[in-house]
Design a protein around this motif. Structure first.
Motif, PDB file in Angstrom:
ATOM      1  N   ILE A   1      40.220  50.284  45.804  1.00  0.00           N
ATOM      2  CA  ILE A   1      40.355  48.826  45.847  1.00  0.00           C
ATOM      3  C   ILE A   1      41.128  48.401  47.104  1.00  0.00           C
ATOM      4  O   ILE A   1      40.718  47.474  47.823  1.00  0.00           O
ATOM      5  CB  ILE A   1      41.069  48.300  44.573  1.00  0.00           C
TER       6      ILE A   1
ATOM      7  N   TYR B   1      37.099  37.966  54.804  1.00  0.00           N
ATOM      8  CA  TYR B   1      37.346  37.522  53.427  1.00  0.00           C
ATOM      9  C   TYR B   1      37.319  35.996  53.276  1.00  0.00           C
ATOM     10  O   TYR B   1      36.561  35.457  52.459  1.00  0.00           O
ATOM     11  CB  TYR B   1      38.675  38.107  52.909  1.00  0.00           C
TER      12      TYR B   1
ATOM     13  N   ARG C   1      41.052  26.438  43.556  1.00  0.00           N
ATOM     14  CA  ARG C   1      42.475  26.742  43.806  1.00  0.00           C
ATOM     15  C   ARG C   1      43.311  25.463  43.742  1.00  0.00           C
ATOM     16  O   ARG C   1      44.414  25.456  43.210  1.00  0.00           O
ATOM     17  CB  ARG C   1      42.654  27.446  45.156  1.00  0.00           C
TER      18      ARG C   1
ATOM     19  N   CYS D   1      48.618  39.393  43.624  1.00  0.00           N
ATOM     20  CA  CYS D   1      47.319  39.696  44.249  1.00  0.00           C
ATOM     21  C   CYS D   1      46.928  38.511  45.138  1.00  0.00           C
ATOM     22  O   CYS D   1      45.807  37.999  45.070  1.00  0.00           O
ATOM     23  CB  CYS D   1      46.215  39.957  43.239  1.00  0.00           C
ATOM     24  N   CYS D   2      47.860  38.073  45.969  1.00  0.00           N
ATOM     25  CA  CYS D   2      47.701  36.822  46.733  1.00  0.00           C
ATOM     26  C   CYS D   2      46.656  36.919  47.832  1.00  0.00           C
ATOM     27  O   CYS D   2      46.208  35.897  48.340  1.00  0.00           O
ATOM     28  CB  CYS D   2      49.034  36.404  47.333  1.00  0.00           C
ATOM     29  N   GLY D   3      46.269  38.140  48.230  1.00  0.00           N
ATOM     30  CA  GLY D   3      45.271  38.287  49.289  1.00  0.00           C
ATOM     31  C   GLY D   3      45.707  37.576  50.554  1.00  0.00           C
ATOM     32  O   GLY D   3      46.837  37.761  51.036  1.00  0.00           O
TER      33      GLY D   3
ATOM     34  N   ASP E   1      52.718  46.375  44.513  1.00  0.00           N
ATOM     35  CA  ASP E   1      51.738  46.684  43.474  1.00  0.00           C
ATOM     36  C   ASP E   1      51.903  45.751  42.274  1.00  0.00           C
ATOM     37  O   ASP E   1      53.013  45.608  41.741  1.00  0.00           O
ATOM     38  CB  ASP E   1      51.950  48.150  43.044  1.00  0.00           C
ATOM     39  N   ALA E   2      50.792  45.158  41.848  1.00  0.00           N
ATOM     40  CA  ALA E   2      50.824  44.253  40.693  1.00  0.00           C
ATOM     41  C   ALA E   2      51.272  44.975  39.421  1.00  0.00           C
ATOM     42  O   ALA E   2      51.729  44.339  38.472  1.00  0.00           O
ATOM     43  CB  ALA E   2      49.431  43.653  40.483  1.00  0.00           C
TER      44      ALA E   2
ATOM     45  N   PHE F   1      41.484  35.691  41.070  1.00  0.00           N
ATOM     46  CA  PHE F   1      40.459  36.696  41.405  1.00  0.00           C
ATOM     47  C   PHE F   1      41.065  38.072  41.673  1.00  0.00           C
ATOM     48  O   PHE F   1      40.489  38.867  42.403  1.00  0.00           O
ATOM     49  CB  PHE F   1      39.639  36.234  42.635  1.00  0.00           C
TER      50      PHE F   1
ATOM     51  N   VAL G   1      42.626  45.046  39.230  1.00  0.00           N
ATOM     52  CA  VAL G   1      43.753  45.933  38.919  1.00  0.00           C
ATOM     53  C   VAL G   1      43.267  46.942  37.873  1.00  0.00           C
ATOM     54  O   VAL G   1      42.636  46.552  36.885  1.00  0.00           O
ATOM     55  CB  VAL G   1      44.952  45.106  38.390  1.00  0.00           C
TER      56      VAL G   1
HETATM   57  C1  LIG Z   1      39.515  39.011  45.430  1.00  0.00           C
HETATM   58  S1  LIG Z   1      41.078  39.169  46.192  1.00  0.00           S
HETATM   59  C2  LIG Z   1      41.875  37.682  45.724  1.00  0.00           C
HETATM   60  C3  LIG Z   1      42.829  37.184  46.768  1.00  0.00           C
HETATM   61  C4  LIG Z   1      43.439  35.808  46.517  1.00  0.00           C
HETATM   62  N1  LIG Z   1      44.184  35.753  45.287  1.00  0.00           N
HETATM   63  C5  LIG Z   1      42.422  34.711  46.548  1.00  0.00           C
HETATM   64  O1  LIG Z   1      42.486  33.808  45.707  1.00  0.00           O
HETATM   65  O2  LIG Z   1      41.566  34.697  47.433  1.00  0.00           O
HETATM   66  C6  LIG Z   1      41.847  40.379  45.163  1.00  0.00           C
HETATM   67  C7  LIG Z   1      43.156  40.891  45.737  1.00  0.00           C
HETATM   68  O3  LIG Z   1      43.795  41.698  44.749  1.00  0.00           O
HETATM   69  C8  LIG Z   1      44.519  42.703  45.421  1.00  0.00           C
HETATM   70  N2  LIG Z   1      44.864  43.760  44.462  1.00  0.00           N
HETATM   71  C9  LIG Z   1      44.037  44.455  43.658  1.00  0.00           C
HETATM   72  N3  LIG Z   1      44.720  45.322  42.919  1.00  0.00           N
HETATM   73  C10 LIG Z   1      46.033  45.167  43.237  1.00  0.00           C
HETATM   74  C11 LIG Z   1      47.244  45.761  42.797  1.00  0.00           C
HETATM   75  N4  LIG Z   1      47.254  46.739  41.852  1.00  0.00           N
HETATM   76  N5  LIG Z   1      48.403  45.347  43.331  1.00  0.00           N
HETATM   77  C12 LIG Z   1      48.423  44.377  44.283  1.00  0.00           C
HETATM   78  N6  LIG Z   1      47.311  43.775  44.755  1.00  0.00           N
HETATM   79  C13 LIG Z   1      46.133  44.162  44.233  1.00  0.00           C
HETATM   80  C14 LIG Z   1      43.581  43.126  46.547  1.00  0.00           C
HETATM   81  O4  LIG Z   1      44.229  43.809  47.579  1.00  0.00           O
HETATM   82  C15 LIG Z   1      42.993  41.778  46.971  1.00  0.00           C
HETATM   83  O5  LIG Z   1      43.679  41.221  48.067  1.00  0.00           O
END
Ligand SMILES: C[S@@+](CC[C@H](N)C(=O)[O-])C[C@H]1O[C@@H](n2cnc3c(N)ncnc32)[C@H](O)[C@@H]1O
Length: 232
Positions: free
Chosen positions: A8, A19, A35, A56-58, A101-102, A119, A124
């Motif tokens: 991931i 993205y 959002r 998971c703020c991306g 890490d979430a 999203f 996770v």
């Molecule tokens: C689809 S993106 C969503 C980003 C943002 N929240 C948005 O609204 O566009 C999913 C994000 O979850 C993060 N992610 C996935 N698993 C994670 C974890 N265990 N810990 C932290 N981030 C995680 C990814 O790196 C990715 O940036």
């Protein structure tokens, strides 16, 4: 489905440059409205005082939408993809973005007034564990919320959307971003395999959240599910 953290993280690191553009292009800009809607629900006159966390703020689009509502609060964003966080940091210097890490949030219990996730939870590897971490860092009377795709219920729309989502969207995604870790094939597969909004609400209830609401967006293409942590 392989949701190992390595896969991931690698996938989001590799699609980070595309993205934001693909999010807005593939959703015809509707993702911005989702959002903004989420921000209006979560940050308003009824919201208790305190800091806000976007898990998971991306690239930080939800964090920014939340901040626009009440800039005087402190806003934190956390994500384990360095490339995504780097893009988030480039957008603004006023928010606190960090990698993490979430499943092991680096924050004390009962720390935040609002914890949001857009999203992200779907990616996770341990859904319940991720949600439990969000509840742990939430203050009493605070809010925990998850925004994600769902499948429309109206039969014709459901079929049309399923075709777009599983056949058209992955091809467009690959034209632009290349076949990087098959990210745009993983997207519909992960949505179809993930909890429905009702199942997500059930998990929240199990974790002790109350006043749980499910708000369906754009004919059920997305849903905001959120609840309140009540004082023990
Ligand atoms: C689809 S993106 C969503 C980003 C943002 N929240 C948005 O609204 O566009 C999913 C994000 O979850 C993060 N992610 C996935 N698993 C994670 C974890 N265990 N810990 C932290 N981030 C995680 C990814 O790196 C990715 O940036």
């Amino acid at each position: 489905m392989d949701k190992s953290p390595q896969r991931i993280r690698g996938m989001f690191d590799s699609i980070a440059p595309w993205y934001d553009f693909l999010n807005h292009f593939l959703s015809l800009g509707i993702d911005r409205r989702w959002r903004a809607f989420t921000a209006r629900q979560l940050i308003n006159a009824d919201t208790i005082d305190g800091d806000v966390l976007d898990v998971c703020c991306g690239t930080g689009d939800l964090t920014l939408a939340l901040q626009r509502r009440q800039p005087q609060r402190s806003y934190y964003g956390i994500d384990f993809s360095e490339a995504m966080i780097e893009r988030a940091k480039r957008k603004t210097g006023t928010l606190i973005f960090s990698t993490g890490d979430a499943l092991h949030l680096p924050f004390d219990d009962n720390r935040f007034a609002v914890i949001a996730n857009a999203f992200g939870l779907r990616n996770v590897c341990d859904t319940q564990g991720g949600l439990a971490e969000m509840v742990r860092v939430c203050k009493a009377d605070g809010t925990v919320a998850v925004l994600d795709f769902s499948m429309p219920v109206l039969p014709v729309l459901r079929q049309l959307y399923r075709f777009y989502f599983t056949s058209v969207l992955p091809r467009i995604g690959e034209w632009f971003a290349g076949n990087r870790n098959a990210a745009y094939r993983y997207l519909p597969q992960s949505v179809l395999a993930f909890d429905s909004p009702q199942q997500l609400a059930g998990r929240m209830e199990q974790l002790g959240l109350q006043n749980i609401r499910i708000q369906s967006l754009t004919f059920g293409i997305a849903a905001l599910v959120w609840g309140r942590k009540i004082k023990h």
